[in-house]
Motif scaffolding. Structure first.
Motif, PDB file in Angstrom:
ATOM      1  N   HIS A 157      -5.085   2.251   8.897  1.00 50.43           N
ATOM      2  CA  HIS A 157      -4.899   1.688   7.559  1.00 50.43           C
ATOM      3  C   HIS A 157      -3.407   1.455   7.339  1.00 50.43           C
ATOM      4  O   HIS A 157      -2.592   2.333   7.618  1.00 50.43           O
ATOM      5  CB  HIS A 157      -5.444   2.664   6.508  1.00 50.43           C
ATOM      6  N   CYS A 160      -5.224  -5.204   6.880  1.00 46.22           N
ATOM      7  CA  CYS A 160      -4.731  -3.939   6.324  1.00 46.22           C
ATOM      8  C   CYS A 160      -5.616  -2.747   6.706  1.00 46.22           C
ATOM      9  O   CYS A 160      -5.236  -1.597   6.494  1.00 46.22           O
ATOM     10  CB  CYS A 160      -4.635  -4.039   4.810  1.00 46.22           C
ATOM     11  N   LEU A 161      -6.813  -3.009   7.216  1.00 43.62           N
ATOM     12  CA  LEU A 161      -7.721  -1.918   7.599  1.00 43.62           C
ATOM     13  C   LEU A 161      -8.477  -2.314   8.861  1.00 43.62           C
ATOM     14  O   LEU A 161      -9.017  -3.417   8.946  1.00 43.62           O
ATOM     15  CB  LEU A 161      -8.722  -1.634   6.463  1.00 43.62           C
ATOM     16  N   VAL A 195      -5.300   6.208  -1.310  1.00 40.53           N
ATOM     17  CA  VAL A 195      -4.441   5.061  -0.976  1.00 40.53           C
ATOM     18  C   VAL A 195      -4.506   4.108  -2.168  1.00 40.53           C
ATOM     19  O   VAL A 195      -5.569   3.950  -2.777  1.00 40.53           O
ATOM     20  CB  VAL A 195      -4.955   4.345   0.300  1.00 40.53           C
ATOM     21  N   LYS A 220     -12.878   3.649   1.552  1.00 40.94           N
ATOM     22  CA  LYS A 220     -12.616   3.050   0.231  1.00 40.94           C
ATOM     23  C   LYS A 220     -12.765   4.079  -0.888  1.00 40.94           C
ATOM     24  O   LYS A 220     -12.010   4.081  -1.859  1.00 40.94           O
ATOM     25  CB  LYS A 220     -13.608   1.902  -0.019  1.00 40.94           C
ATOM     26  N   ALA A 250     -10.243   7.930   0.366  1.00 41.40           N
ATOM     27  CA  ALA A 250      -8.856   8.024   0.847  1.00 41.40           C
ATOM     28  C   ALA A 250      -7.864   7.755  -0.287  1.00 41.40           C
ATOM     29  O   ALA A 250      -7.945   6.716  -0.952  1.00 41.40           O
ATOM     30  CB  ALA A 250      -8.628   7.036   1.983  1.00 41.40           C
ATOM     31  N   TYR A 256       0.829  -1.202   0.000  1.00 43.84           N
ATOM     32  CA  TYR A 256       0.000   0.000   0.000  1.00 43.84           C
ATOM     33  C   TYR A 256       0.867   1.257   0.000  1.00 43.84           C
ATOM     34  O   TYR A 256       1.847   1.350   0.748  1.00 43.84           O
ATOM     35  CB  TYR A 256      -0.900   0.034   1.246  1.00 43.84           C
TER      36      TYR A 256
END
Lengths: 150, 77
Positions: A89, A100-101, A130, A125, A128, A58
């Protein structure tokens, strides 16, 4: 731990079960809480064009992401009757099967907990900045694409 | 006049780097034209543009030391 302080959402590496357990334990002193809801995102070993995902790396636009997480948090407090909430996160490498979250919402009653946790997760989701790079066993990769419900 | 450009996700595979300084661009449209000339594959990519951490939807004036980011579709969580 003061619950409304601005903390850093992005954490390096996977989120461990021990960390999650410790987070729950810390709330035992908050006896006005009647409901917790937790969402955990786990890296899945998807099969893509015959190759298996072994990890997701990530990356994030950290400054913007923290601002978005803060805005999501403020909106959730404004909309729902929350006692406290936490979001973590991962950044960097998270292997398939690892977390991961971590979205953790605490309220007086369950309805606010369920509704807020779902909405916060969906907003993370959607909003953000990411990105997930799906790493295959042969060390090649593809960039993750989000679909509704994934 | 020089802006700081950040490139994320799959777009950094196209530009081969994630941060660069770009001179002589007055607005986001000029910036995108310049980048697309240098990296034609960008024209085929889906992304949004953020100026100083705010996504912009229209051509936006740039000033010295602004940070512009190219953001492909998010895929966190």
């Amino acid at each position: 731990m003061k619950e409304k302080k601005k903390h850093t959402v992005l954490v390096e590496g996977p989120i461990t079960a021990a960390f999650i357990a410790d987070s729950i334990q810390k709330h035992s002193s908050k006896t006005n809480i009647g409901a917790h809801d937790i969402f955990l995102g786990q890296v899945r070993n998807d099969l893509i064009s015959g190759k298996t995902v072994v990890a997701i790396e990530y990356s994030a636009y950290s400054e913007m992401a923290e601002e978005k997480f803060h805005a999501i948090r403020e909106a959730a407090f404004a909309k729902y009757n929350l006692v406290c909430m936490h979001i973590y996160h991962s950044t960097g490498m998270v292997k398939a099967g690892e977390i991961c979250l971590f979205v953790f919402v605490s309220t007086k009653h369950r309805k606010d907990a369920f509704d807020a946790c779902r909405e916060i997760t969906e907003q993370i989701k959607a909003l953000a900045p990411v990105w997930g790079k799906e790493i295959f066993e042969d060390e090649t990769y593809t960039w993750k694409e989000l679909n509704n419900g994934n | 006049m020089e802006i700081n450009l950040l490139v994320f996700g799959q777009l950094s595979d196209i530009t081969k780097c994630s941060e660069m300084k770009i001179a002589h661009v007055n607005d986001t449209q000029q910036l995108i034209i310049k980048l697309t000339t240098q990296f034609p594959e960008l024209a085929l990519s889906k992304y949004s543009v953020a100026v100083n951490r705010k996504v912009v939807f229209e051509n936006t004036m740039l000033t010295d030391k602004d940070t512009v980011a190219l953001l492909p579709p998010f895929s966190g969580g």
